[in-house]
Write a protein that holds these residues in place. Structure first.
Motif, PDB file in Angstrom:
ATOM      1  N   THR A  23       0.858  -1.285  -0.121  1.00  0.00           N
ATOM      2  CA  THR A  23      -0.042  -0.012  -0.066  1.00  0.00           C
ATOM      3  C   THR A  23       0.823   1.368  -0.030  1.00  0.00           C
ATOM      4  N   LEU A  24       1.995   1.328   0.824  1.00  0.00           N
ATOM      5  CA  LEU A  24       2.900   2.380   0.862  1.00  0.00           C
ATOM      6  C   LEU A  24       3.464   2.642  -0.581  1.00  0.00           C
ATOM      7  N   GLY A  25       3.779   1.548  -1.369  1.00  0.00           N
ATOM      8  CA  GLY A  25       4.507   1.358  -2.569  1.00  0.00           C
ATOM      9  C   GLY A  25       3.377   1.938  -3.691  1.00  0.00           C
ATOM     10  N   LEU A  26       2.088   1.816  -3.284  1.00  0.00           N
ATOM     11  CA  LEU A  26       0.909   2.328  -4.440  1.00  0.00           C
ATOM     12  C   LEU A  26       0.982   3.832  -4.000  1.00  0.00           C
ATOM     13  N   LEU A  27       1.009   4.369  -2.822  1.00  0.00           N
ATOM     14  CA  LEU A  27       0.958   5.637  -2.659  1.00  0.00           C
ATOM     15  C   LEU A  27       2.210   6.421  -2.874  1.00  0.00           C
ATOM     16  N   ARG A  28       3.334   5.920  -2.651  1.00  0.00           N
ATOM     17  CA  ARG A  28       4.501   6.633  -2.811  1.00  0.00           C
ATOM     18  C   ARG A  28       5.204   6.688  -4.340  1.00  0.00           C
ATOM     19  N   PHE A  29       5.271   5.508  -4.869  1.00  0.00           N
ATOM     20  CA  PHE A  29       5.968   5.415  -6.121  1.00  0.00           C
ATOM     21  C   PHE A  29       5.686   6.233  -7.261  1.00  0.00           C
ATOM     22  N   ASP A  31       5.304   6.253 -10.918  1.00  0.00           N
ATOM     23  CA  ASP A  31       4.759   6.028 -11.901  1.00  0.00           C
ATOM     24  C   ASP A  31       3.851   4.721 -11.676  1.00  0.00           C
ATOM     25  N   VAL A  32       2.999   4.618 -12.829  1.00  0.00           N
ATOM     26  CA  VAL A  32       1.956   3.397 -12.734  1.00  0.00           C
ATOM     27  C   VAL A  32       2.768   1.910 -12.797  1.00  0.00           C
ATOM     28  N   TYR A  33       4.156   2.194 -13.569  1.00  0.00           N
ATOM     29  CA  TYR A  33       4.690   0.637 -13.477  1.00  0.00           C
ATOM     30  C   TYR A  33       5.446   0.268 -12.248  1.00  0.00           C
ATOM     31  N   THR A  34       5.891   1.090 -11.512  1.00  0.00           N
ATOM     32  CA  THR A  34       6.543   0.800 -10.198  1.00  0.00           C
ATOM     33  C   THR A  34       5.508   0.433  -8.907  1.00  0.00           C
ATOM     34  N   ARG A  35       4.365   1.334  -9.503  1.00  0.00           N
ATOM     35  CA  ARG A  35       3.381   1.204  -8.264  1.00  0.00           C
ATOM     36  C   ARG A  35       2.584  -0.345  -8.606  1.00  0.00           C
ATOM     37  N   ALA A  82      -2.613  -6.620 -13.649  1.00  0.00           N
ATOM     38  CA  ALA A  82      -1.160  -5.955 -13.606  1.00  0.00           C
ATOM     39  C   ALA A  82      -0.783  -5.724 -14.999  1.00  0.00           C
ATOM     40  N   HIS A  83      -0.810  -6.962 -15.866  1.00  0.00           N
ATOM     41  CA  HIS A  83      -0.282  -7.020 -17.131  1.00  0.00           C
ATOM     42  C   HIS A  83      -1.338  -6.064 -17.916  1.00  0.00           C
ATOM     43  N   LEU A  84      -2.496  -6.297 -17.709  1.00  0.00           N
ATOM     44  CA  LEU A  84      -3.566  -5.401 -18.729  1.00  0.00           C
ATOM     45  C   LEU A  84      -3.330  -3.945 -18.284  1.00  0.00           C
ATOM     46  N   VAL A  85      -3.183  -3.346 -17.048  1.00  0.00           N
ATOM     47  CA  VAL A  85      -2.988  -2.095 -16.822  1.00  0.00           C
ATOM     48  C   VAL A  85      -1.744  -1.690 -17.417  1.00  0.00           C
ATOM     49  N   ALA A  86      -0.835  -2.183 -17.172  1.00  0.00           N
ATOM     50  CA  ALA A  86       0.510  -1.937 -17.630  1.00  0.00           C
ATOM     51  C   ALA A  86       0.519  -1.629 -19.466  1.00  0.00           C
ATOM     52  N   LYS A  87      -0.280  -2.774 -19.977  1.00  0.00           N
ATOM     53  CA  LYS A  87      -0.313  -2.754 -21.545  1.00  0.00           C
ATOM     54  C   LYS A  87      -1.070  -1.569 -21.836  1.00  0.00           C
ATOM     55  N   SER A  88      -2.141  -1.284 -20.929  1.00  0.00           N
ATOM     56  CA  SER A  88      -3.052   0.019 -21.425  1.00  0.00           C
ATOM     57  C   SER A  88      -2.111   1.281 -21.100  1.00  0.00           C
ATOM     58  N   ALA A  89      -1.505   1.033 -20.182  1.00  0.00           N
ATOM     59  CA  ALA A  89      -0.616   2.525 -19.905  1.00  0.00           C
ATOM     60  C   ALA A  89       0.583   2.688 -20.879  1.00  0.00           C
ATOM     61  N   LEU A  90       1.118   1.616 -21.650  1.00  0.00           N
ATOM     62  CA  LEU A  90       1.961   1.625 -22.531  1.00  0.00           C
ATOM     63  C   LEU A  90       1.322   2.139 -23.799  1.00  0.00           C
ATOM     64  N   GLU A  91      -0.072   1.724 -24.106  1.00  0.00           N
ATOM     65  CA  GLU A  91      -0.682   2.189 -25.332  1.00  0.00           C
ATOM     66  C   GLU A  91      -1.267   3.534 -25.043  1.00  0.00           C
ATOM     67  N   LYS A  92      -1.420   4.054 -24.061  1.00  0.00           N
ATOM     68  CA  LYS A  92      -1.836   5.481 -23.810  1.00  0.00           C
ATOM     69  C   LYS A  92      -0.497   6.334 -23.784  1.00  0.00           C
ATOM     70  N   GLY A  93       0.581   5.596 -24.002  1.00  0.00           N
ATOM     71  CA  GLY A  93       2.055   6.686 -24.082  1.00  0.00           C
ATOM     72  C   GLY A  93       2.276   6.965 -22.561  1.00  0.00           C
ATOM     73  N   ILE A  94       1.914   6.597 -21.583  1.00  0.00           N
ATOM     74  CA  ILE A  94       2.523   6.780 -20.394  1.00  0.00           C
ATOM     75  C   ILE A  94       3.972   6.176 -20.265  1.00  0.00           C
ATOM     76  N   ARG A  95       4.860   7.235 -20.157  1.00  0.00           N
ATOM     77  CA  ARG A  95       6.383   6.741 -20.196  1.00  0.00           C
ATOM     78  C   ARG A  95       6.653   6.122 -18.591  1.00  0.00           C
ATOM     79  N   LEU A  96       7.891   5.468 -18.933  1.00  0.00           N
ATOM     80  CA  LEU A  96       8.187   4.899 -17.414  1.00  0.00           C
ATOM     81  C   LEU A  96       9.279   6.073 -16.959  1.00  0.00           C
ATOM     82  N   TRP A  97       9.105   6.025 -15.704  1.00  0.00           N
ATOM     83  CA  TRP A  97       9.729   7.308 -14.810  1.00  0.00           C
ATOM     84  C   TRP A  97      11.206   7.096 -14.825  1.00  0.00           C
ATOM     85  N   LYS A  98      12.001   8.116 -15.088  1.00  0.00           N
ATOM     86  CA  LYS A  98      13.573   8.190 -15.125  1.00  0.00           C
ATOM     87  C   LYS A  98      14.065   9.012 -13.945  1.00  0.00           C
ATOM     88  N   SER A  99      14.958   8.665 -13.456  1.00  0.00           N
ATOM     89  CA  SER A  99      15.506   9.454 -12.383  1.00  0.00           C
ATOM     90  C   SER A  99      16.362  10.697 -12.521  1.00  0.00           C
TER      91      SER A  99
END
Length: 99
Positions: A23-29, A31-35, A82-99
């Motif tokens: 739950t903390l990871g969901l709230l703190r990370f 982007d969608v992929y790390t969450r 989780a796979h479906l959510v990540a696939k949908s995020a990629l299709e919508k162009g949500i980028r991976l977080w970069k430090s």
């Protein structure tokens, strides 16, 4: 409390800790992929510990079988969603977080 309850209590507490960590990871990370990663990994491990702790207290092997079946179904559905959510995020162009 009986001896079985004392033995199963640490497993239940460890499982609750993993749920809290997810739950903390969901709230703190950031982007969608790390969450998704934090939530699915921690929740699956946490549920495994809770199922084990409850299995120690179960009255019969039928109950243990049902608990294991529940855990397997949650593993399957959690990874699929989780796979479906990540696939949908990629299709919508949500980028991976970069430090």
């Amino acid at each position: 409390m009986t001896l079985i309850e004392y033995v199963s209590l640490p497993f239940l507490l460890i499982g609750a800790f993993f749920f809290l960590a997810g739950t903390l990871g969901l709230l703190r990370f950031p982007d969608v992929y790390t969450r998704l990663h934090a939530l699915t990994k921690a929740d699956n491990i946490g549920l495994g510990f809770i199922i084990f702790g409850l299995s120690l207290q179960a009255d019969s092997f039928v109950v243990v079988g049902k608990l294991i079946l529940i855990w397997l179904l949650v593993l399957l559905s959690g990874s699929s969603v989780a796979h479906l959510v990540a696939k949908s995020a990629l299709e919508k162009g949500i980028r991976l977080w970069k430090s």
